[in-house]
Scaffold this motif. Sequence first.
Motif, PDB file in Angstrom:
ATOM      1  N   GLY A  10       0.813  -1.203   0.000  1.00  0.00           N
ATOM      2  CA  GLY A  10       0.000   0.000   0.000  1.00  0.00           C
ATOM      3  C   GLY A  10       0.846   1.253   0.000  1.00  0.00           C
ATOM      4  O   GLY A  10       2.032   1.226  -0.333  1.00  0.00           O
ATOM      5  N   LEU A  11       0.200   2.337   0.379  1.00  0.00           N
ATOM      6  CA  LEU A  11       0.830   3.662   0.396  1.00  0.00           C
ATOM      7  C   LEU A  11       1.108   4.072   1.839  1.00  0.00           C
ATOM      8  O   LEU A  11       0.223   3.958   2.701  1.00  0.00           O
ATOM      9  N   GLN A  13       3.616   6.990   4.301  1.00  0.00           N
ATOM     10  CA  GLN A  13       4.513   8.151   4.303  1.00  0.00           C
ATOM     11  C   GLN A  13       5.914   7.726   4.755  1.00  0.00           C
ATOM     12  O   GLN A  13       6.080   6.749   5.495  1.00  0.00           O
ATOM     13  N   THR A  87      11.465   6.824   0.568  1.00  0.00           N
ATOM     14  CA  THR A  87      10.975   6.798  -0.814  1.00  0.00           C
ATOM     15  C   THR A  87      11.764   5.793  -1.648  1.00  0.00           C
ATOM     16  O   THR A  87      11.249   5.252  -2.624  1.00  0.00           O
ATOM     17  N   THR A  90      10.219   2.321  -2.367  1.00  0.00           N
ATOM     18  CA  THR A  90       9.094   2.167  -3.285  1.00  0.00           C
ATOM     19  C   THR A  90       9.427   1.143  -4.363  1.00  0.00           C
ATOM     20  O   THR A  90      10.437   1.261  -5.055  1.00  0.00           O
ATOM     21  N   GLN A 116       2.421  -3.901  -4.478  1.00  0.00           N
ATOM     22  CA  GLN A 116       3.029  -2.569  -4.613  1.00  0.00           C
ATOM     23  C   GLN A 116       3.192  -1.915  -3.244  1.00  0.00           C
ATOM     24  O   GLN A 116       2.247  -1.872  -2.449  1.00  0.00           O
ATOM     25  N   THR A 118       4.375   1.796  -1.937  1.00  0.00           N
ATOM     26  CA  THR A 118       4.696   3.162  -2.339  1.00  0.00           C
ATOM     27  C   THR A 118       4.918   3.999  -1.095  1.00  0.00           C
ATOM     28  O   THR A 118       4.047   4.058  -0.221  1.00  0.00           O
ATOM     29  N   VAL A 119       6.081   4.624  -1.017  1.00  0.00           N
ATOM     30  CA  VAL A 119       6.424   5.476   0.116  1.00  0.00           C
ATOM     31  C   VAL A 119       6.472   6.911  -0.374  1.00  0.00           C
ATOM     32  O   VAL A 119       7.253   7.242  -1.267  1.00  0.00           O
ATOM     33  N   SER A 120       5.636   7.742   0.213  1.00  0.00           N
ATOM     34  CA  SER A 120       5.575   9.152  -0.200  1.00  0.00           C
ATOM     35  C   SER A 120       6.417  10.013   0.734  1.00  0.00           C
ATOM     36  O   SER A 120       6.583   9.712   1.911  1.00  0.00           O
TER      37      SER A 120
END
Length: 121
Positions: A10-11, A13, A87, A90, A116, A118-120
Motif C-alpha cells: 500500500g501507500l 509516508q 521513498t 518504493t 506494490q 509506495t512510500v511518499s
Amino acid sequence: QVKLVESGGGLVQAGGSLRLSCAASGTFFSINAMGWYRQAPGKQRELVADISSGGSTNYADSMKGRFTISRDNAKNTVSLQMNSLSTGDTAVYYCYARIRARIALPEYDYWGQGTQVTVSS
C-alpha cells in the motif's frame, strides 16, 4: 498446484511502517527457503531478505535494522515487517518460496504476483 499470495502492500509516508505477508497454498512435500525480492521502476529485481526453514535470516545491507523477516512453518507463511520506510523503498515486492513439490522432485522457486509498496515523501 502451488500458489503464493501476498498481502499488505500500500501507500505509506516516509518514516512509516508496513507489514507484508505471503501464504503458500496447494499440495507439496516441503518448503525450504522463503523470502522477498523487490523491483523498482527501471531497476533490476533485488533481494530484500530470506529465511531458511530453520529460521536463519539473510538481509540486503540496506534493509538491515529496518526490516524483519519471519515465517510460520505450520501455516506456510512468510512475513516482512518494514520500518523507517523511505521513498527509496518504493517498489513491487515479490514473495518467493523454494518448494519441493514431491519427494522425488528437485526444489523449484515459486513466486507471488507482487504487491506494490509506495512510500511518499
